[in-house]
Write a protein that holds these residues in place. Sequence first.
Motif, short mmCIF file in Angstrom:
data_model
loop_
_atom_site.label_atom_id
_atom_site.label_comp_id
_atom_site.label_asym_id
_atom_site.label_seq_id
_atom_site.Cartn_x
_atom_site.Cartn_y
_atom_site.Cartn_z
N ARG A 210 1.00 -1.07 -0.18
CA ARG A 210 -0.27 0.11 -0.34
C ARG A 210 1.02 1.46 -0.32
O ARG A 210 0.45 2.00 -0.37
CB ARG A 210 -0.63 -0.15 1.30
N LEU A 211 1.84 0.98 0.97
CA LEU A 211 3.02 2.47 0.39
C LEU A 211 3.18 2.54 -0.39
O LEU A 211 3.87 4.04 -1.09
CB LEU A 211 3.61 2.25 1.77
N GLY A 212 3.79 1.74 -1.17
CA GLY A 212 4.32 1.98 -2.76
C GLY A 212 3.20 2.25 -3.70
O GLY A 212 3.37 3.42 -4.32
N GLU A 213 2.30 2.22 -3.30
CA GLU A 213 0.92 2.30 -3.84
C GLU A 213 0.70 3.86 -3.93
O GLU A 213 0.84 5.47 -5.01
CB GLU A 213 -0.62 1.64 -4.18
N LEU A 214 1.06 4.49 -2.63
CA LEU A 214 0.68 5.48 -3.15
C LEU A 214 1.43 6.36 -3.01
O LEU A 214 1.63 7.36 -3.94
CB LEU A 214 1.15 5.73 -1.04
N VAL A 215 2.92 5.96 -2.63
CA VAL A 215 4.23 6.67 -3.10
C VAL A 215 4.52 6.93 -4.92
O VAL A 215 4.57 7.90 -5.33
CB VAL A 215 5.82 6.20 -3.46
N GLU A 216 3.24 5.99 -5.66
CA GLU A 216 3.76 6.10 -6.56
C GLU A 216 2.09 7.27 -7.53
O GLU A 216 2.52 7.91 -8.31
CB GLU A 216 3.20 4.85 -7.45
N ARG A 217 1.64 6.44 -6.63
CA ARG A 217 0.52 7.87 -7.01
C ARG A 217 0.76 9.37 -6.53
O ARG A 217 0.24 10.09 -7.26
CB ARG A 217 -1.25 7.93 -5.92
N PHE A 218 2.03 9.82 -5.80
CA PHE A 218 2.70 10.99 -5.75
C PHE A 218 3.44 11.69 -6.43
O PHE A 218 3.34 12.53 -6.43
CB PHE A 218 3.04 11.19 -4.05
N HIS A 219 3.53 10.87 -7.16
CA HIS A 219 5.04 11.07 -8.08
C HIS A 219 4.17 12.00 -9.17
O HIS A 219 2.75 12.67 -9.47
CB HIS A 219 5.31 10.44 -9.13
N GLY A 220 4.73 13.63 -9.29
CA GLY A 220 4.38 14.89 -9.65
C GLY A 220 2.93 15.24 -8.86
O GLY A 220 2.57 16.00 -9.90
N ARG A 221 2.94 14.96 -8.30
CA ARG A 221 1.67 15.48 -6.98
C ARG A 221 2.57 16.06 -6.09
O ARG A 221 2.60 15.44 -4.85
CB ARG A 221 0.41 14.51 -7.17
#
Length: 418
Positions: A210-221
């Motif tokens: 889940r942390l990996g998913e969140l980090v991926e989502r935060f790229h560019g944001r």
Amino acid sequence: MHRHRHRHRQEEGRTTTPPGTLQRIFDHSARADPYPLYAELRKTPVARQEDGSYVISTYREITGLLNDPHLSSDLRNLSRSVPPDDEGATSSFIHLDPPEHDRSRRMVMRHFGPPHTPGLVTGLEGFLTATASRLIDAVADKEQIDVVDDFAFPLPVTVTCHVLGVPREDEPRFRQWVNDLMNAIDYTPGTDPKEKLDKGVQARKDLRRRLGELVERFHGRPGDGLLSQLANDDGPDGRMTDAEIVATAGLLLVAGHETVVNLVTNGVLTLLRHPQVLQRLRGEPDLVVPLVEELLRYEPPVHIIPWRAAYSDITVADTVIPKGSRIMLMLASGNRDPDRFHDPDRFDPDRRDNQHLGFGGGIHLCFGGPLARRETQIALTELVRRLDRPRLVADPPPYRPSPVLRGPIHLDVEQGGG
């Protein structure tokens, strides 16, 4: 002024622990009061064990080793390997040595403290106070509360999720994963069902995913949370990989949680055992700052650094420790060393020169220490202010199994009435 006096306790040639002392410390029956056993250990500051490891129990020797570049935090430098916590996962920087450790720590600290973000902890004070108050509100009218389950456990999960920028809707899942991880850390083979361990392994995988998913989502944001900041930061040391960010976030969630739960719970227990100090704190709120420092010395959340590795042969207190040896640092024993602290078994919030080992030391000094301090200061202040004539139900309370991360597993407190 330090009260070091060079000791020659090993001139008699005794370099092994008194029979069974370490085993007795590790036995659960000693958990409520291991301090007499630590005093026994200190008679031999550097003690070789039967398995070839070395136990270091005195303040002078522990602080020397915490700052010794010949000591490694990397499991790969042990001649006898210790199984890693999580096969295949990227290590957090507490398991790395310079220069990798220094680079990773610098990258995190750009967003976690001075000089780049000096206002992080101060900026969280309103959130910390509101969170503590909300938890107390939920139990304020109960005649009996469990300080661990009702307060100390949920507090750091909520705070760390906020710091990381975890969405609010994810917080219940994070709380359950951390709970399963803590239970797995306390797993006792032969006593506990294997399901307890399996749930911890699964929780670690789910949390990392889940942390990996969140980090991926935060790229560019870019946002306010640490996950977003690390995912978008190109500083002097470059950018952390996603795996490194996940490892760092996991470290904050688990190690930070362990520290605060034990520190707050030990703090309430200590105050209820010292009612005159509790009464002082009610009238002198500023006392909480030196009080938490004394708590970190007197009843620290982490008692033992269970292993370090010798990069090369090193000499400590006239004892040669061979390269590759496992070294165990007994932090809580050093905190009660009478050669360093006057009247060490007395809880004294007015103590001066209190350079305790509650957050370790050296390059691996707990990087979340400032946040843990403020969480605990606010938690104890609010509990003392809000609870009505609190009294211990059982003294000593039941303790969790771990001799390393020592604290009550429950702390039942009555209030009102009487």
